[in-house]
Write a protein that holds these residues in place. Sequence first.
Motif, PDB file in Angstrom:
ATOM      1  N   ALA A  27     -12.210  15.124  -2.271  1.00 55.86           N
ATOM      2  CA  ALA A  27     -11.889  15.861  -1.042  1.00 55.86           C
ATOM      3  C   ALA A  27     -10.973  15.015  -0.158  1.00 55.86           C
ATOM      4  CB  ALA A  27     -13.164  16.236  -0.306  1.00 55.86           C
ATOM      5  N   SER A  28      -9.706  14.887  -0.593  1.00 58.54           N
ATOM      6  CA  SER A  28      -8.664  14.197   0.187  1.00 58.54           C
ATOM      7  C   SER A  28      -9.047  12.780   0.604  1.00 58.54           C
ATOM      8  CB  SER A  28      -8.294  15.013   1.435  1.00 58.54           C
ATOM      9  OG  SER A  28      -7.804  16.281   1.071  1.00 58.54           O
ATOM     10  N   LYS A  63      -1.366  12.026  -2.196  1.00 63.52           N
ATOM     11  CA  LYS A  63      -1.423  12.958  -1.062  1.00 63.52           C
ATOM     12  C   LYS A  63      -2.028  12.270   0.155  1.00 63.52           C
ATOM     13  CE  LYS A  63      -1.344  17.041  -4.010  1.00 63.52           C
ATOM     14  NZ  LYS A  63      -2.044  18.282  -4.437  1.00 63.52           N
ATOM     15  N   ALA A  64      -3.205  12.692   0.591  1.00 65.30           N
ATOM     16  CA  ALA A  64      -3.800  12.113   1.799  1.00 65.30           C
ATOM     17  C   ALA A  64      -4.265  10.675   1.558  1.00 65.30           C
ATOM     18  CB  ALA A  64      -4.974  12.963   2.269  1.00 65.30           C
ATOM     19  N   PHE A  65      -4.081   9.826   2.559  1.00 62.33           N
ATOM     20  CA  PHE A  65      -4.642   8.477   2.495  1.00 62.33           C
ATOM     21  C   PHE A  65      -6.142   8.555   2.709  1.00 62.33           C
ATOM     22  CE2 PHE A  65      -6.199   4.868   5.108  1.00 62.33           C
ATOM     23  CZ  PHE A  65      -6.151   3.874   4.138  1.00 62.33           C
ATOM     24  N   CYS A  66      -6.565   9.275   3.777  1.00 65.36           N
ATOM     25  CA  CYS A  66      -7.997   9.408   4.048  1.00 65.36           C
ATOM     26  C   CYS A  66      -8.227  10.556   5.028  1.00 65.36           C
ATOM     27  CB  CYS A  66      -8.553   8.107   4.631  1.00 65.36           C
ATOM     28  SG  CYS A  66     -10.309   8.184   5.052  1.00 65.36           S
ATOM     29  N   ARG A 107      -2.531  -0.141   3.043  1.00 69.45           N
ATOM     30  CA  ARG A 107      -1.437   0.638   2.434  1.00 69.45           C
ATOM     31  C   ARG A 107      -1.736   2.115   2.692  1.00 69.45           C
ATOM     32  NH1 ARG A 107      -0.693   3.791  -2.102  1.00 69.45           N
ATOM     33  NH2 ARG A 107       1.337   3.681  -3.173  1.00 69.45           N
ATOM     34  N   VAL A 108      -0.998   2.701   3.628  1.00 72.05           N
ATOM     35  CA  VAL A 108      -1.250   4.082   4.031  1.00 72.05           C
ATOM     36  C   VAL A 108      -0.117   4.947   3.492  1.00 72.05           C
ATOM     37  CG1 VAL A 108      -1.657   5.625   5.973  1.00 72.05           C
ATOM     38  CG2 VAL A 108      -2.449   3.259   6.094  1.00 72.05           C
ATOM     39  N   GLU A 131       5.318   9.707   5.047  1.00 73.03           N
ATOM     40  CA  GLU A 131       4.346  10.800   4.935  1.00 73.03           C
ATOM     41  C   GLU A 131       3.040  10.510   5.686  1.00 73.03           C
ATOM     42  OE1 GLU A 131       5.291  13.530   3.405  1.00 73.03           O
ATOM     43  OE2 GLU A 131       7.183  12.612   2.794  1.00 73.03           O
ATOM     44  N   ALA A 132       2.901   9.316   6.212  1.00 74.81           N
ATOM     45  CA  ALA A 132       1.627   8.875   6.789  1.00 74.81           C
ATOM     46  C   ALA A 132       1.442   9.339   8.237  1.00 74.81           C
ATOM     47  CB  ALA A 132       1.502   7.358   6.686  1.00 74.81           C
ATOM     48  N   ALA A 133       1.432  10.649   8.433  1.00 77.16           N
ATOM     49  CA  ALA A 133       1.139  11.203   9.754  1.00 77.16           C
ATOM     50  C   ALA A 133      -0.339  11.008  10.066  1.00 77.16           C
ATOM     51  CB  ALA A 133       1.501  12.685   9.791  1.00 77.16           C
TER      52      ALA A 133
END
Length: 255
Positions: A27-28, A63-66, A107-108, A131-133
């Motif tokens: 889940a992301s 995709k998502a970092f966290c 590392r994001v 991409e790290a919004a």
Amino acid sequence: MGTTRNNGSLYTRIDGKVAHVEFGHPASNSFVFELLQRLTTTINELSENTDVSVILLKSEGEKAFCAGASFDELLAVSTIEESKTFFSGFAHVINAMRTCKKVIVGRVHGKTVGGGVGLAAACDYVYANVEAAIKLSELSIGIAPLVIAPAVERKIGTAALAELSLAATEWKSAYWAQEKSLFSKVYETTAEMDKELDFFIHKLASYNPDALTDWKKVLWEGTDHWNTLLTDRAAITGKLALSDFTRNALSKFKK
């Protein structure tokens, strides 16, 4: 390909004097309590490992970092004690990162929400791609980013924390995060980021480990009270999480 395990995954690989710590969740890359516990234990163990000088914290996939705390697990919590314990997971991770004797580089690589922003803030240096919004969405679901706030505020200041948290549905760009000092470097591509990151961590790992440890202590001076503060904040958040407002908001998110 990311993990499919419901309780997430955590892998540690030591390359030279650098420990690569990678977490993942289907889940992301969100965090269930067990995964937070495992990350806390890993950081504490690496803190005492004399073969390691630098820790690189990263997550799986592209995709998502966290995505922060696991909504599914939060919905399953039914008592104040369970809720406090759940939010204490992030408190323990941030405190482990804060007291760790090793410099932690983040590392994001993608979008980061809530507790994920707290993790980035608890790193000593952060590489990110465009991409790290970032977003602190807690107020939109009836809670507040109380546990991670000290770490985020330490990096970006009170005014930026207010801007980020009160606009709870608004994404801030990676360049905004860099301007506010949450991110140290931002790159247009992941390949460019990883190339520069690899050079940086191995250069850092070549320095006197005792000097790195002593300097990290100085960088985190004035945070000794966080052991109590973050746990107290977890209790407040735990109470908020059991409110009807939060229950309804989380159910809508799930649907």
